[in-house]
Motif scaffolding. Sequence first.
Motif, PDB file in Angstrom:
ATOM      1  N   ARG A  31      12.520   0.839  10.040  1.00 10.33           N
ATOM      2  CA  ARG A  31      12.763   2.203  10.068  1.00 10.33           C
ATOM      3  C   ARG A  31      13.364   2.763  11.221  1.00 10.33           C
ATOM      4  NH1 ARG A  31      10.689   6.809   8.346  1.00 10.33           N
ATOM      5  NH2 ARG A  31       9.182   6.263   6.265  1.00 10.33           N
ATOM      6  N   SER A  32      14.247   4.056  11.201  1.00  9.01           N
ATOM      7  CA  SER A  32      15.010   4.271  12.139  1.00  9.01           C
ATOM      8  C   SER A  32      14.152   4.674  13.459  1.00  9.01           C
ATOM      9  CB  SER A  32      15.526   5.468  11.933  1.00  9.01           C
ATOM     10  OG  SER A  32      16.362   5.380  10.896  1.00  9.01           O
ATOM     11  N   ASN A  33      14.604   4.153  14.605  1.00  6.57           N
ATOM     12  CA  ASN A  33      13.573   4.666  15.598  1.00  6.57           C
ATOM     13  C   ASN A  33      12.657   3.750  16.103  1.00  6.57           C
ATOM     14  OD1 ASN A  33      14.422   6.498  17.659  1.00  6.57           O
ATOM     15  ND2 ASN A  33      12.239   7.793  17.192  1.00  6.57           N
ATOM     16  N   VAL A  34      12.213   2.520  15.339  1.00  9.08           N
ATOM     17  CA  VAL A  34      11.301   1.932  15.658  1.00  9.08           C
ATOM     18  C   VAL A  34      11.496   0.975  16.652  1.00  9.08           C
ATOM     19  CG1 VAL A  34      12.090  -0.338  14.120  1.00  9.08           C
ATOM     20  CG2 VAL A  34       9.688   0.458  14.245  1.00  9.08           C
ATOM     21  N   GLY A  35      12.698   0.816  17.370  1.00  5.49           N
ATOM     22  CA  GLY A  35      13.197   0.132  18.491  1.00  5.49           C
ATOM     23  C   GLY A  35      13.774  -1.138  18.214  1.00  5.49           C
ATOM     24  N   LYS A  36      14.539  -1.225  17.104  1.00  2.54           N
ATOM     25  CA  LYS A  36      15.138  -2.287  16.505  1.00  2.54           C
ATOM     26  C   LYS A  36      16.394  -2.747  17.531  1.00  2.54           C
ATOM     27  CE  LYS A  36      17.341  -1.792  12.634  1.00  2.54           C
ATOM     28  NZ  LYS A  36      18.748  -1.602  13.024  1.00  2.54           N
ATOM     29  N   SER A  37      17.227  -1.884  17.991  1.00  3.27           N
ATOM     30  CA  SER A  37      18.148  -2.037  18.843  1.00  3.27           C
ATOM     31  C   SER A  37      17.567  -2.502  20.120  1.00  3.27           C
ATOM     32  CB  SER A  37      18.934  -0.748  19.289  1.00  3.27           C
ATOM     33  OG  SER A  37      19.265   0.011  18.153  1.00  3.27           O
ATOM     34  N   SER A  38      16.466  -1.879  20.479  1.00  4.96           N
ATOM     35  CA  SER A  38      15.898  -2.260  21.977  1.00  4.96           C
ATOM     36  C   SER A  38      15.398  -3.839  21.860  1.00  4.96           C
ATOM     37  CB  SER A  38      14.814  -1.425  22.180  1.00  4.96           C
ATOM     38  OG  SER A  38      15.063   0.082  22.148  1.00  4.96           O
ATOM     39  N   VAL A  52      22.340   1.868  21.452  1.00  3.03           N
ATOM     40  CA  VAL A  52      20.978   2.510  21.154  1.00  3.03           C
ATOM     41  C   VAL A  52      21.447   3.465  20.103  1.00  3.03           C
ATOM     42  CG1 VAL A  52      19.017   3.919  21.753  1.00  3.03           C
ATOM     43  CG2 VAL A  52      19.739   1.764  23.058  1.00  3.03           C
ATOM     44  N   SER A  53      20.859   3.432  18.995  1.00  6.47           N
ATOM     45  CA  SER A  53      21.199   4.423  17.904  1.00  6.47           C
ATOM     46  C   SER A  53      21.495   5.915  18.150  1.00  6.47           C
ATOM     47  CB  SER A  53      20.173   4.220  16.706  1.00  6.47           C
ATOM     48  OG  SER A  53      18.698   4.089  16.985  1.00  6.47           O
ATOM     49  N   ASN A 142       6.278  -3.303  17.212  1.00  4.75           N
ATOM     50  CA  ASN A 142       6.681  -2.837  18.438  1.00  4.75           C
ATOM     51  C   ASN A 142       6.063  -1.679  19.094  1.00  4.75           C
ATOM     52  OD1 ASN A 142       8.747  -2.983  20.662  1.00  4.75           O
ATOM     53  ND2 ASN A 142       9.903  -1.349  19.658  1.00  4.75           N
ATOM     54  N   LYS A 143       6.399  -1.483  20.298  1.00  5.68           N
ATOM     55  CA  LYS A 143       5.681  -0.511  21.194  1.00  5.68           C
ATOM     56  C   LYS A 143       4.468  -0.482  21.635  1.00  5.68           C
ATOM     57  CE  LYS A 143       9.585   2.838  19.569  1.00  5.68           C
ATOM     58  NZ  LYS A 143       9.938   3.951  19.344  1.00  5.68           N
ATOM     59  N   ASP A 145       3.291  -1.157  24.301  1.00  3.15           N
ATOM     60  CA  ASP A 145       3.094  -0.559  25.695  1.00  3.15           C
ATOM     61  C   ASP A 145       2.474   1.147  25.638  1.00  3.15           C
ATOM     62  OD1 ASP A 145       5.696   1.327  26.555  1.00  3.15           O
ATOM     63  OD2 ASP A 145       6.050  -0.354  24.801  1.00  3.15           O
ATOM     64  N   LYS A 146       2.701   1.690  24.364  1.00  3.60           N
ATOM     65  CA  LYS A 146       2.142   2.959  24.236  1.00  3.60           C
ATOM     66  C   LYS A 146       0.863   3.285  24.267  1.00  3.60           C
ATOM     67  CE  LYS A 146       6.524   5.282  22.854  1.00  3.60           C
ATOM     68  NZ  LYS A 146       6.865   6.387  23.316  1.00  3.60           N
ATOM     69  N   SER A 174       6.589  -5.632  23.279  1.00  3.89           N
ATOM     70  CA  SER A 174       7.111  -4.192  23.522  1.00  3.89           C
ATOM     71  C   SER A 174       8.411  -4.511  24.137  1.00  3.89           C
ATOM     72  CB  SER A 174       6.257  -3.670  24.815  1.00  3.89           C
ATOM     73  OG  SER A 174       7.025  -2.826  25.394  1.00  3.89           O
ATOM     74  N   ALA A 175       9.412  -3.913  23.288  1.00  4.64           N
ATOM     75  CA  ALA A 175      10.751  -4.050  23.664  1.00  4.64           C
ATOM     76  C   ALA A 175      11.041  -3.581  24.952  1.00  4.64           C
ATOM     77  CB  ALA A 175      11.783  -3.352  22.583  1.00  4.64           C
TER      78      ALA A 175
HETATM   79  P1  GDP Z   1      16.249   1.972  16.531  1.00  2.00           P
HETATM   80  O1  GDP Z   1      16.850   3.241  16.003  1.00  2.00           O
HETATM   81  O2  GDP Z   1      15.140   1.258  15.596  1.00  2.00           O
HETATM   82  O3  GDP Z   1      17.345   0.911  16.806  1.00  2.00           O
HETATM   83  O4  GDP Z   1      15.464   2.194  17.719  1.00  2.00           O
HETATM   84  P2  GDP Z   1      16.000   2.158  19.386  1.00  2.00           P
HETATM   85  O5  GDP Z   1      15.873   0.849  19.857  1.00  2.00           O
HETATM   86  O6  GDP Z   1      17.328   3.123  19.394  1.00  2.00           O
HETATM   87  O7  GDP Z   1      14.598   2.864  20.101  1.00  2.00           O
HETATM   88  C1  GDP Z   1      14.157   4.165  19.594  1.00  2.00           C
HETATM   89  C2  GDP Z   1      13.480   4.810  20.710  1.00  2.00           C
HETATM   90  O8  GDP Z   1      12.332   4.100  21.026  1.00  2.00           O
HETATM   91  C3  GDP Z   1      13.994   4.748  21.965  1.00  2.00           C
HETATM   92  O9  GDP Z   1      14.016   6.048  22.881  1.00  2.00           O
HETATM   93  C4  GDP Z   1      13.702   3.505  22.822  1.00  2.00           C
HETATM   94  O10 GDP Z   1      13.841   3.668  24.244  1.00  2.00           O
HETATM   95  C5  GDP Z   1      12.295   3.745  22.242  1.00  2.00           C
HETATM   96  N1  GDP Z   1      11.623   2.354  22.381  1.00  2.00           N
HETATM   97  C6  GDP Z   1      12.057   1.226  21.705  1.00  2.00           C
HETATM   98  N2  GDP Z   1      11.231   0.234  22.055  1.00  2.00           N
HETATM   99  C7  GDP Z   1      10.247   0.611  22.779  1.00  2.00           C
HETATM  100  C8  GDP Z   1       8.959   0.016  23.379  1.00  2.00           C
HETATM  101  O11 GDP Z   1       8.566  -1.128  22.967  1.00  2.00           O
HETATM  102  N3  GDP Z   1       8.237   0.963  24.012  1.00  2.00           N
HETATM  103  C9  GDP Z   1       8.626   1.960  24.264  1.00  2.00           C
HETATM  104  N4  GDP Z   1       7.792   2.692  24.959  1.00  2.00           N
HETATM  105  N5  GDP Z   1       9.699   2.694  23.936  1.00  2.00           N
HETATM  106  C10 GDP Z   1      10.267   1.880  22.974  1.00  2.00           C
END
Ligand code: GDP
Length: 195
Positions: A31-38, A52-53, A142-143, A145-146, A174-175
């Motif tokens: 899903r968008s924002n899930v942290g794929k790029s990270s 980062v998207s 992912n995430k 650490d939250k 945790s990315a």
């Molecule tokens: P994408 O849309 O799936 O590529 O997601 P992004 O990599 O752009 O990440 C979306 C948001 O989530 C950004 O603000 C990242 O900094 C944040 N994010 C990604 N991975 C993590 C993680 O493991 N922990 C936390 N706390 N934030 C993350």
Amino acid sequence: MWIKNVEFVTSVFHLKDLPDEGLPELAFAGRSNVGKSSLLNRLIGRKGFVKVSQRPGYTQSLNFFLANKSFYLVDLPGYGFARAPKNAKKRWQKLVEGYLEKRKGLIGVVCILDIRRDPDQLDMDLFYYLHYLGRQIWVVVNKADKLGQPKRYARLKSITQSLPQFTGRPWVISAKTGLGIQELSQHLSKALPTQ
Ligand code: GDP
């Protein structure tokens, strides 16, 4: 470090423009924002390499990164962005489904979830579709650490119970902090043919 060098190869908007077959590929979906790029940046070990998207839901390309000169990491466009126009969603489907169905070198797909949410219908549709195609799936949560430890455990239990049996156990990462990245890297590297 598993990935010693990486280069961006191409963004593919139409199936006819896919790079030649021949190398193994690992694809990344979520899903968008899930942290794929990270996550990709973490695996590659280079901050900000995979952009980062900026306009989630509008990035309609498959992005190919050549790693260790021997395999591709393929960044699939994020799905589930509510405000994406309908024709953008249709284009997404055609491009991604065509790729997932036909690509011979595709070893498997890393499907990323957010630890704070159970997989929803779109995630489930993807799992069942990949299973139907006979594709290998790795679910990555992912995430982490939250959440603190007790909540993390409870969420993981809930996600695991929601997942279809064929996906196997999810990987918790945790990315942001790097938690679980080494284990995931090792596992993915073993899935590739010996280099
Ligand atoms: P994408 O849309 O799936 O590529 O997601 P992004 O990599 O752009 O990440 C979306 C948001 O989530 C950004 O603000 C990242 O900094 C944040 N994010 C990604 N991975 C993590 C993680 O493991 N922990 C936390 N706390 N934030 C993350």
